[in-house]
Scaffold this active site. Structure first.
Site, PDB file in Angstrom:
ATOM      1  CE  LYS A  42       2.541 -45.168  29.886  1.00 46.94           C
ATOM      2  NZ  LYS A  42       1.813 -43.893  29.856  1.00 46.94           N
ATOM      3  CD  GLN A  43       6.092 -44.540  26.434  1.00 44.90           C
ATOM      4  OE1 GLN A  43       5.144 -44.254  27.137  1.00 44.90           O
ATOM      5  NE2 GLN A  43       6.171 -44.198  25.161  1.00 44.90           N
ATOM      6  CD1 TRP A  55       4.604 -38.923  22.058  1.00 45.50           C
ATOM      7  CD2 TRP A  55       6.743 -39.342  21.623  1.00 45.50           C
ATOM      8  NE1 TRP A  55       4.983 -40.011  22.813  1.00 45.50           N
ATOM      9  CE2 TRP A  55       6.281 -40.286  22.566  1.00 45.50           C
ATOM     10  CE3 TRP A  55       8.069 -39.416  21.205  1.00 45.50           C
ATOM     11  CZ2 TRP A  55       7.104 -41.312  23.084  1.00 45.50           C
ATOM     12  CZ3 TRP A  55       8.884 -40.424  21.720  1.00 45.50           C
ATOM     13  CH2 TRP A  55       8.394 -41.357  22.649  1.00 45.50           C
ATOM     14  CG  ASP A  56       1.322 -41.171  19.792  1.00 40.45           C
ATOM     15  OD1 ASP A  56       1.888 -40.444  20.632  1.00 40.45           O
ATOM     16  OD2 ASP A  56       0.481 -42.018  20.100  1.00 40.45           O
ATOM     17  CD  GLU A  89       3.725 -40.615  29.004  1.00 45.68           C
ATOM     18  OE1 GLU A  89       3.077 -41.681  29.052  1.00 45.68           O
ATOM     19  OE2 GLU A  89       3.625 -39.795  28.068  1.00 45.68           O
TER      20      GLU A  89
END
Lengths: 947, 302
Positions: free
Chosen positions: A757-758, A513-514, A652
């Site tokens: 995580k992000q 998806w980056d 994640e």
């Protein structure tokens, strides 16, 4: 290994005192300086006197070439300004400083070429100190880059010195290193520990292929690799996965000086610099070393992958014996002796040949891809060079061995033109590469180089971002844009962009998806054609997505979490962690937001470009199929809401969760987009796909009843069901740390904690900004930011974006700097496997969407919202932007924002928020410029200004 | 190549200990394995001799034993003086000297190429490093690699644990460990320990665990391969044919190293020491040395 000689110039003994420290003799003028501090003594003449005009003209030439110049003069600004305006164009003035009245005031020049006072200084010494601290140091200039010329030379002597510098640059030709430090990444010396990351950073690429910046002659640690975009072969893992094909090594050059190999490990190197020239898209090398026999040789090289003709690869070599005349042998090799990082040899066999103009290496992969690589090495000036070249072929290599008689002090220059075609380009790669070589042979090397440089200039014109006051961020952004431009193939939808672009083997070239969420926005607004091609890759791989959905028991299309050439899932199911655990990898099974991410990108592309064609056909098909997936993926429950269970969101650390907010909100958008298209421009395609009015209504109903996790009491969005009940852990208490926080805490404790995580909900804020109230944006950011450990390179840039929009300036600066150092920070080893392409894209978004505050109005894509927030230290952010067929130039300034509609055929709306929360809008006409001045927390109404 | 082990060892290395014939440039240079014989702790001496035999046999190098005391001692008296069986020192070239034991050991290593100095840890744990005065002072002063062995430890050379801190300067001391592993047919287990409240090393070329693990199944293998290549192979010159595994620990470095040593059943733990005790690295070094349950090889950082 590097020269550290001082670069100041000695004044004549009888010269008047200038306040500058004289240290070294004139011969050190034999290299190119980047910062000039010049005493400008008019000595009773006017600034328009011929002597002054000549010197100023030379200053202009240096500024044009990227040099920074400070003029220190007794004169006043008023005396000097007419001459500056008459002689220097507006753009180069941005690199000029003028210290007037004997150094009492220091002026820079803004984007319109107008002087602005940047410092008050006491005297000339103070000016030098200012230039060193405020200009040289932030730009990373070494003392040897700075030339200080005292007043004793007079304007005539000064002009002679400047002329000498320009002559030297002309003499160096393509080997001249750029003078502008904000356009280069320089690696000096040779460090076995850092070599792999340096190879990644110095990658040259053109979207068709990418070559790591390995030393041409190799070293004990070199890991050269040329990647063919979009071409995959099986890896040699226990469970093989597709990995990017490693093409034969075409850039190998071996130098033998009087019988001794020249290389960083065999030659005593006095000087060794490698420079990535971002503006021209090439890598320069300058090595001066002495072999065991005492032969001192200077070798300069240029390497590039042409952006003008993506099948052309160019190299130039200059050899200058320093203390001998003798023989140098250069082997220009095409070598099939290559393996991937997994240990796989992708090539079934090679057939080296003698081509019409040079050797050709023909190869075929196990998967049937054919490749033809041709090389031709020539003397730049055949008449002046004693050289003979012989061809040699081996079982898997073809080589030109050129023997030169070199003369003491005389540079000998060679050019090498390599052509590459594969069967992906057509049926006859050998014939095509021979035709290309013949055409190239009929064109001068300088012309081929000029075409390449022009192609890069065209891209930079559409892309370059200037950040006055934050040179390190500006340089990092140029580095980011360089790789983003270099890695995309704008004409071939079989190619998307892997997580490490075309710069390294990590992630095997797999597409995540980056691409759609972090990189495509850059292309939408600077290179719409490339954005469209990237999205068409998702159409070409739609069948793979259909297969994945079916395999997992769903309808429609579920995109692979990791995609290669077919679109089938390539994520492995297990990995052995470095702490010795066998860890199941669930992202391929559960990280389903990827389908909504693709849908979002298609919608955003169409909104940003006005390209409705894609919505008629390919985009409509993707939206329909992904909408069908979401319908089958979730279920209506007793609360009357549509729930999506057992997923992984962007965070994640938390797997198999129910109702991940990011997933649900994005799925809702996906359904909305599909319904809108199926009822609108894509209705024919939808009907062809069997979409009925009832199905569209069903999508709308599910979208309306999607569970969104909003807490009406607090305004917070729960990241997933049960998140608020998890253990709170103070992430800051674990900072700094030398290992990711999930390793410190352990997997189990991490997944039972609120450590994120992000960016997850924060990512949602960035993407769907206008879906949230100002209060909800702020509350959610303030809640999730302290809980986020940034264990992904995708995270800090998005936090910078949102923090800037929220006006959290220090936080935004911190995250912007963190994003800028993901690859360029040199003590993390992060980039050894390749650059972080999504992080590079997020840096652009943080500046364009965050700092410059640009976004299309949700209800009217024909209107651009402009709400900049300059961060501390920034004096100006200027960037170009493509929006629905118009080209804009935006200048965010401390007290205003200017927008110039540089091209287009119809007006575009501009909207700037006022202090009451409403907006001032204007229909901006092509060819005209507008300004909105800042007043307290908002902007006043737009005014038209001179372009 | 089989791992070296006491049970299956051959003895030709030790028996070839005495150099033969005149010195010649053409002859390969020999390195000696030196055992420090401790007159105050018989168990420590016996452990050192046993380890010395294993190492010398592995390297095919001569085994020397050095004993120093204030008064001259006839070599034949040494076994009795050290509380050893009569033939316990058979095959060991004995250097019996007068003077300070540590001084004599240093003089020996300066006079002769010495692969390893092997010294037993005393039960009293006297001395600042917690391994007794002779071992402690030998470690502090020796530039030759030093192996410290405790009497109760099982002796083998199959698995060698190499904790690294991710700096090139530390890795540059590794070469003797790699050479020993190769000769012994041992495997290397490289361990990096990450921790909280600790920033990355600023040394150029330093490498910690990746700050960003975008996808663990890609990141960890890539990172592990890069770390081993950079520090064990490129800088540490560990031979390519030595099997190498990489592990990442998290938490207090000394405790993690000790945990890995136990979990992985290490036969030897390799510590690179900068020679300082009061800074952070020195504290980790000292704690592992004190608490190790297998022999410890101390390599001085150049």
């Amino acid at each position: 290994m590097t020269s550290t000689a001082s670069a100041e110039i000695r004044e004549p003994a009888s010269g008047r005192s200038s306040g500058f420290v004289p240290t070294s003799p004139l011969p050190e003028l034999d290299h190119l300086f980047r910062l000039f501090v010049l005493s400008w003594d008019l000595r009773g003449t006017s600034a328009q006197a011929p002597e002054s005009t000549r010197a100023l003209g030379l200053v202009g030439a240096l500024l044009d070439r990227g040099a920074r110049v400070a003029i220190v003069t007794d004169a006043s600004l008023g005396e000097l300004t007419p001459a500056i305006e008459a002689t220097l164009a507006v753009e180069p003035r941005r690199r000029l400083h003028v210290a007037t009245d004997s150094g009492d005031h220091v002026f820079g020049f803004d984007h319109r070429g107008r002087p602005i006072e940047v410092a008050q200084t006491a005297d000339r010494g103070d000016v030098l100190s200012f230039m060193m601290h405020e200009i040289a140091r932030p730009l990373g200039l070494d003392p040897e880059d700075v030339l200080v010329v005292g007043e004793a030379y007079g304007l005539g002597g000064l002009a002679d010195i400047l002329e000498q510098q320009l002559a030297l640059e002309a003499e160096l030709g393509p080997f001249a290193p750029p003078r502008d430090p904000s356009w280069v990444v320089v690696e000096s010396g040779f460090d076995v520990a850092r070599e792999h990351e340096i190879e990644s950073l110095l990658t040259i690429a053109n979207g068709y292929l990418g070559m790591r910046g390995s030393l041409a002659e190799g070293s004990s640690v070199s890991r050269p690799a040329t990647f063919l975009a979009g071409a995959f072969e099986a890896s040699s893992d226990v469970s093989p996965v597709p990995e990017l094909v490693i093409a034969p090594d075409w850039g190998r050059l071996r130098f033998t000086v009087e019988g001794e190999p020249f290389g960083v490990e065999t030659t005593s190197m006095e000087r060794h610099h490698r420079t990535l020239d971002l503006r021209r898209g090439l890598v320069l090398r300058d090595g001066l070393g002495t072999g065991p026999g005492g032969h001192a040789t200077r070798i300069r090289t240029v390497h590039l992958a042409s952006l003008a003709n993506r099948h052309l690869l160019l190299e130039a070599v200059e050899i200058s014996p320093q203390n001998f005349s003798g023989t140098v042998v250069i082997d220009a090799v095409l070598s099939g002796d290559v393996k991937s990082g997994s240990g796989s040899s992708h090539w079934a066999g090679f057939e080296p040949r003698h081509g019409l103009v040079g050797p050709i290496l023909v190869g075929k992969t196990h998967g049937g891809l054919e490749l033809a690589l041709a090389s031709r090495t020539t003397a730049a000036d055949p008449g002046s060079l004693e050289m003979r070249c012989e061809r040699e072929v081996g079982p898997a290599s073809a080589m030109e061995r050129c023997t030169l008689h070199v003369r003491l002090g005389e540079p000998s220059v060679l050019h090498r033109v390599v052509g590459l075609f594969t069967s992906r380009d057509g049926t006859t790669p050998v014939q095509r590469v021979e035709v290309l070589e013949r055409q190239a042979a009929a064109t001068s090397f300088d012309a081929l180089l000029a075409d390449h440089v022009a192609a890069w200039q065209a891209r930079w014109k559409q892309s370059d971002v200037e950040i006055d006051g934050a040179p390190q961020i500006e340089r990092a952004l140029r580095f980011a844009l360089y790789h983003l431009i270099a890695t995309v193939q704008p004409h071939d939808p079989r190619c998307s962009i892997g997580a490490r672009a075309l710069s390294g083997e990590a992630y095997r070239g797999h597409v995540f998806w980056d691409t759609e969420i972090f990189m495509v926005p850059f292309y939408v607004h600077t290179w719409p054609e490339a954005a469209r091609t990237l999205l068409l890759y998702r159409h070409l791989t739609l069948d793979g997505a259909r297969r994945k959905a079916k395999k997992l028991g769903y309808e429609g299309a579920l995109y692979a979490w990791e995609s290669a050439d077919t679109g089938d899932e390539t994520t492995p199911e297990f990995v052995r962690s470095p702490v010795g655990e066998i860890v199941p990898i669930l992202s391929g099974l559960e990280e389903h937001h990827i389908s909504a991410d693709v849908a979002y990108a298609i919608w955003a592309y169409a909104q940003g470009t006005g390209d409705e064609r894609i919505l008629h056909e390919e985009g409509a098909e993707i939206l329909v199929e992904t909408a069908r997936f979401w319908v089958s993926r979730g279920a209506m429950k007793v609360d009357g809401k549509f729930h999506i269970d057992r997923v992984i969101g962007p965070d994640e650390y938390h797997e198999s969760v129910d109702d991940n907010a990011f997933t649900n909100w994005m799925a809702r958008q996906n359904l909305r987009y599909a319904a809108a298209i199926a009822r609108g421009v894509g209705n024919a395609k939808a009907a062809a796909l069997g979409v009925t009015p009832q199905e569209i209504s069903h999508w709308e109903e599910i979208a309306a009843r999607m569970y969104l996790g909003e807490d009406p009491r607090t305004g917070l969005i729960e990241q997933h069901k049960g998140f608020f009940d998890l253990e709170y852990i103070d992430v800051a208490a674990y900072s700094p740390r030398t290992v990711p926080i999930d390793v410190l805490l352990g997997r189990e404790r991490t997944r039972h904690s609120q450590v994120v995580k992000q960016a997850d909900v924060v990512q949602l804020l960035a993407l769907l900004w206008d879906e949230f109230s100002p209060g909800a944006r702020r509350e959610n950011f303030l809640y999730y930011e302290p809980r986020t450990a940034h264990g992904s390179s995708l995270s800090p840039g998005i936090h910078a974006l949102v923090a800037a929009r929220l006006g959290l300036l220090e936080t935004a600066v911190r995250y912007l700097e963190q994003t800028a150092s993901i690859d360029l920070g040199n003590n993390m080893g992060n980039a050894a496997g390749g650059v972080h392409a999504a992080g590079l894209g997020s840096l652009w978004q943080a500046v364009a969407f965050g700092v410059a505050g640009l976004r299309t109005a949700p209800e009217d894509p024909e209107t651009l919202i402009v709400a900049p927030t300059l961060l501390p230290g920034m004096r100006r952010v200027s960037l170009p932007m493509q929006l629905r067929g118009r080209s804009l130039q935006v200048h965010a300034l401390p007290g205003a924002v200017e927008v110039h509609v540089t091209s287009g055929t119809a007006p575009i709306g501009l909207a700037a928020p006022d202090k009451a929360g409403a907006t001032h809008t204007v229909r901006a006409e092509p060819g005209r410029a507008y300004v909105a001045r800042r007043e307290e927390e908002g902007f006043l109404a737009w005014e038209e200004i001179e372009p | 190549m089989k791992p070296a082990d006491l049970a299956e060892g051959t003895t030709h290395g030790a028996e070839r200990g005495a150099e033969e014939g005149p010195r010649s440039e053409a002859r390969p240079k020999r390195q000696r394995v030196l055992v420090a014989l401790n007159g105050t702790d018989a168990a420590a001496s016996q452990a050192a001799v046993a380890m010395g035999r294993l190492v010398a046999r592995t390297l095919h190098e001569p085994l020397h034993g050095i004993f120093a005391s204030e008064a001259k001692v006839p070599p034949g008296e040494l076994p009795r003086l050290l509380g050893m069986p009569k033939h316990a020192l058979d095959g060991v070239v004995l250097d019996v000297e007068v003077g300070d034991p540590v001084e004599r050991i240093m003089a020996f290593t300066e006079a002769h190429p010495t692969a390893f100095v092997i010294v037993g840890a005393e039960s009293s744990e006297r001395g600042g490093l917690g391994v007794g005065e002779l071992a402690g002072h030998t470690i502090e002063r020796s530039h030759a690699p030093v192996i410290v062995v405790r009497p109760e430890e099982r002796l083998a050379l199959s698995r060698i644990l190499v904790p690294l801190d991710g700096t090139p300067s530390t890795a540059s001391a590794l070469e003797p460990a790699g050479a020993l592993a190769r000769q012994a047919g041992a495997s290397l287990d490289i361990v990096l320990v990450g921790e909280a409240q600790h920033g990355p090393h600023v040394e150029p070329g330093a490498m910690g665990a990746p700050q960003y693990v975008d996808q663990p199944h890609h990141e960890w293998p890539a990172f592990s391969a890069e770390f081993v290549h950079r520090f064990a192979k490129t800088i540490g010159h560990c031979p390519e044919d030595v099997p190498t595994r990489f592990f990442l620990g998290a938490g207090a470095p000394a405790d993690e190293i000790l945990r890995f040593a136990e979990t992985l059943a290490a036969d030897l733990t390799v510590l690179v020491w900068h020679g300082l005790r009061r800074e952070e690295h020195g504290a980790v070094f000292e704690r592992v040395l004190r608490k190790a349950t297998c022999p410890v090889l101390v390599l001085r950082c150049p």
